[in-house]
Design a protein around this motif. Structure first.
Motif, short mmCIF file in Angstrom:
data_model
loop_
_atom_site.label_atom_id
_atom_site.label_comp_id
_atom_site.label_asym_id
_atom_site.label_seq_id
_atom_site.Cartn_x
_atom_site.Cartn_y
_atom_site.Cartn_z
N ASP A 1 2.68 -8.33 0.03
CA ASP A 1 3.98 -9.43 -0.01
C ASP A 1 4.76 -9.09 1.31
O ASP A 1 5.24 -7.98 1.46
N PRO A 2 4.73 -9.61 2.47
CA PRO A 2 5.63 -9.53 3.39
C PRO A 2 7.12 -9.43 3.01
O PRO A 2 8.19 -8.76 3.74
N ALA A 3 7.80 -10.18 1.94
CA ALA A 3 9.20 -10.05 1.31
C ALA A 3 9.14 -8.72 0.77
O ALA A 3 10.46 -8.37 0.82
N THR A 4 8.75 -8.07 0.04
CA THR A 4 8.84 -6.82 -0.91
C THR A 4 7.86 -5.70 -0.38
O THR A 4 8.27 -4.74 -0.81
N GLY A 5 6.70 -6.04 -0.06
CA GLY A 5 5.69 -4.74 0.17
C GLY A 5 4.77 -4.69 -1.00
O GLY A 5 3.83 -3.98 -0.89
N VAL A 6 4.95 -5.37 -1.95
CA VAL A 6 4.02 -4.84 -3.27
C VAL A 6 2.77 -5.91 -3.16
O VAL A 6 2.66 -6.86 -2.44
N LEU A 7 1.78 -5.07 -3.21
CA LEU A 7 0.53 -5.43 -3.30
C LEU A 7 0.40 -6.76 -3.92
O LEU A 7 0.69 -6.68 -5.55
N TYR A 8 -0.19 -7.82 -3.84
CA TYR A 8 -0.44 -9.04 -4.36
C TYR A 8 -1.15 -8.84 -5.85
O TYR A 8 -0.87 -9.24 -6.75
N GLY A 9 -2.20 -8.09 -5.65
CA GLY A 9 -3.08 -8.00 -6.74
C GLY A 9 -2.42 -7.08 -7.97
O GLY A 9 -2.61 -7.37 -8.87
N ARG A 10 -1.37 -6.47 -7.48
CA ARG A 10 -0.72 -5.75 -8.59
C ARG A 10 0.12 -6.65 -9.52
O ARG A 10 0.49 -6.32 -10.81
N LEU A 11 0.37 -8.05 -9.01
CA LEU A 11 0.93 -8.85 -9.95
C LEU A 11 0.14 -9.42 -11.05
O LEU A 11 0.72 -9.75 -12.16
N ALA B 1 -6.84 3.47 -1.94
CA ALA B 1 -7.58 4.57 -1.62
C ALA B 1 -8.17 4.73 0.04
O ALA B 1 -8.39 5.80 0.38
N ALA B 2 -7.60 3.62 0.85
CA ALA B 2 -7.98 3.69 2.25
C ALA B 2 -6.93 5.15 2.94
O ALA B 2 -5.97 5.11 2.53
N GLU B 3 -7.84 5.55 4.07
CA GLU B 3 -7.10 6.47 4.67
C GLU B 3 -6.67 5.80 5.90
O GLU B 3 -7.44 5.05 6.68
N GLY B 4 -5.64 6.10 6.41
CA GLY B 4 -5.24 5.37 7.86
C GLY B 4 -6.10 6.06 8.97
O GLY B 4 -6.39 6.87 8.84
N VAL B 5 -6.07 5.16 10.06
CA VAL B 5 -6.92 5.49 11.18
C VAL B 5 -5.79 5.19 12.42
O VAL B 5 -5.04 4.31 12.64
N ASP B 6 -5.91 6.41 13.35
CA ASP B 6 -5.26 6.22 14.72
C ASP B 6 -6.40 6.48 15.79
O ASP B 6 -6.66 7.77 15.79
N GLY B 7 -6.90 5.53 16.39
CA GLY B 7 -7.97 6.04 17.34
C GLY B 7 -8.14 5.06 18.40
O GLY B 7 -7.27 4.37 18.71
N PRO B 8 -9.06 5.34 19.40
CA PRO B 8 -9.11 4.49 20.43
C PRO B 8 -9.15 2.83 20.27
O PRO B 8 -8.93 2.08 21.10
N GLY B 9 -9.82 2.54 18.88
CA GLY B 9 -9.77 1.11 18.80
C GLY B 9 -8.50 0.62 18.06
O GLY B 9 -8.61 -0.78 17.85
N GLY B 10 -7.64 1.36 17.71
CA GLY B 10 -6.29 0.72 17.18
C GLY B 10 -5.71 1.67 16.27
O GLY B 10 -6.30 2.78 15.94
N VAL B 11 -4.32 1.24 15.75
CA VAL B 11 -3.97 1.99 14.86
C VAL B 11 -3.81 1.18 13.53
O VAL B 11 -3.20 0.00 13.55
N PHE B 12 -4.50 1.65 12.53
CA PHE B 12 -4.16 1.01 11.20
C PHE B 12 -3.76 1.80 9.96
O PHE B 12 -4.66 2.90 9.54
N PRO B 13 -2.58 1.86 9.73
CA PRO B 13 -1.85 2.68 8.81
C PRO B 13 -2.22 2.37 7.41
O PRO B 13 -2.54 1.01 7.15
N ALA B 14 -2.59 3.32 6.52
CA ALA B 14 -2.76 2.91 5.03
C ALA B 14 -1.56 2.69 4.41
O ALA B 14 -0.48 2.89 4.75
N TYR B 15 -1.94 1.80 3.39
CA TYR B 15 -0.68 1.21 2.45
C TYR B 15 0.09 2.58 2.01
O TYR B 15 1.21 2.41 2.23
N ARG B 16 -0.52 3.65 1.60
CA ARG B 16 0.06 4.65 1.06
C ARG B 16 0.92 5.50 2.23
O ARG B 16 2.09 6.09 1.98
N ASP B 17 0.49 5.38 3.42
CA ASP B 17 1.33 5.95 4.78
C ASP B 17 2.63 5.01 4.81
O ASP B 17 3.69 5.69 5.16
N LEU B 18 2.60 3.73 4.35
CA LEU B 18 3.85 2.85 4.62
C LEU B 18 4.44 3.05 3.52
O LEU B 18 5.90 2.96 3.66
N TYR B 19 4.12 3.22 2.27
CA TYR B 19 4.94 3.12 1.10
C TYR B 19 5.01 4.07 0.22
O TYR B 19 5.66 4.39 -1.04
#
Length: 372
Positions: free
Chosen positions: A207-217, A350-368
């Motif tokens: 949810d962009p307003a709170t950061g909580v994963l929608y599925g957790r609701l 469970a996903a791990e963040g990626v920072d490589g030549p194709g893009g920067v894709f942070p993991a949810y746990r990296d953010l929160y």
């Protein structure tokens, strides 16, 4: 009817492999421009395959052998289902799974010789092209066979690797790193229902307003919301990651192309029509966890498998009522949506963040944070 959303009892592994007769194998490529992979759901030898169905709701699907699963058509059971990266190119992974099954003499018999089989291997692909930096790094037949062999080596009821593995290796959901997630539930009847998903969506899982994963609701428990300060910092980091990705390979695709693909399964005896209904209602679980969903730039596809190890519970029927266990089937349909929602949540966490030549894709746990 028991509400399994409020009182879920997961199987031993909380995974697709809790459904008797199903094995899961991953194969992937990371580094040297690659960020992609394949996941194979394989039925156990001697099982004779599983009743299978599919429901496609995304506007840009990449699929193979889905017409064979129409209940009106010939093939009754399948030995494997493939989830793969690489967009339409990645569907070549199914050829490797076909070759593996043919060598094992498994498939649709077309002649008197046991070797005369045609394995029917339905497959769906998600879009991850260029996310590792090399546009041509994608799954092929060799990677598909590797995933099938990995599935075959697993013991019955084995745990399933989550996150940045298999078809989830290059997955991204709304700028956040996606991945493989799985979940299961054992119903009061004893029937097991489970799902596995490769979470890769144009929409958002948070949810962009709170950061909580929608599925957790929908987990039937109190939801821990991130603090406003943590959420603000996470949104700033995510925006910066998106801007940086736009300067790399991933930014060359306009609009963003994605697709979440999944398998929902049960050990119950289901007809092909009932399995198709299960695939359809499981999409409700996807819609709870991803917003928006089923867009023109998604190819959201859900397969359903029924191994038939457990008969449906008998029910009393009123005179003139339908001669099948409608209540028992309804519980399975509801559970299919619930486990798919949980599978999406688990894949993102469970996903791990990626920072490589194709893009920067942070993991949810990296953010929160790790307690998210």
């Amino acid at each position: 009817m028991t509400d399994v959303r409020l009182t879920p009892t997961p199987g031993p592994q909380d995974a697709l492999t809790d459904v008797h007769g199903l094995h899961v194998g991953h194969a992937h490529r990371r580094g040297d421009g690659a960020l992609t992979g394949t996941t194979v759901v394989l039925t156990a030898p001697g099982l004779g395959g599983a009743v299978a169905a599919v429901d496609v709701r995304g506007g840009g699907p990449g699929t193979r052998e889905t017409d064979a699963l129409d209940p009106r058509n010939l093939v009754q059971r399948v030995e494997a289902v493939v989830l793969t990266g690489g967009s339409a190119f990645g569907l070549d992974a199914a050829s490797g799974v076909m070759a593996y099954l043919e060598d094992a003499g498994r498939g649709f018999r077309v002649g008197p010789d046991p070797a005369q089989v045609v394995p029917v291997v339905p497959a769906a692909a998600l879009f991850d092209l260029g996310r590792g930096g090399d546009w041509r790094a994608r799954p092929d037949a060799a990677l598909g066979r590797e995933a099938a062999e990995a599935a075959a080596r697993t013991a019955p009821g084995a745990p399933v690797a989550l996150g940045t593995v298999g078809a989830g290796t290059g997955a991204v959901a709304g700028g956040i790193k996606g991945g493989i997630g799985t979940a299961s539930v054992v119903l009061p009847s004893g029937v097991t229902v489970a799902a596995i998903a490769a979470v890769n969506a144009a929409g958002s899982v948070a949810d962009p307003a709170t950061g909580v994963l929608y599925g957790r609701l929908y987990e039937g428990r109190p939801v821990a919301y991130p603090s406003p300060e943590r959420h603000r910092a996470a949104q700033e980091a995510l925006a910066a990651a998106r801007q940086e990705s736009a300067r790399r390979w991933a930014g060359s695709v306009r609009p963003p192309l994605n697709t979440t693909i999944a398998v929902v399964a049960t050990d119950a005896v289901l007809t092909r029509a009932q399995a198709q209904k299960l695939a359809g209602t499981a999409h409700d679980g996807l819609a709870r966890a991803v917003r928006p969903v089923h867009l023109l730039t998604d190819g959201d596809t859900v397969f359903a498998l029924a191994t038939g190890a457990r008969p449906l519970p008998e029910e009393e029927h009123l005179p003139g009522s339908a001669d099948f266990a409608a209540g028992a089937v309804n519980e399975i349909l509801a559970a299919g949506a619930d486990v798919l929602t949980r599978a999406v949540v688990r894949g993102v966490l469970a996903a791990e963040g990626v920072d490589g030549p194709g893009g920067v894709f942070p993991a949810y746990r990296d953010l929160y944070g790790t307690d998210a």
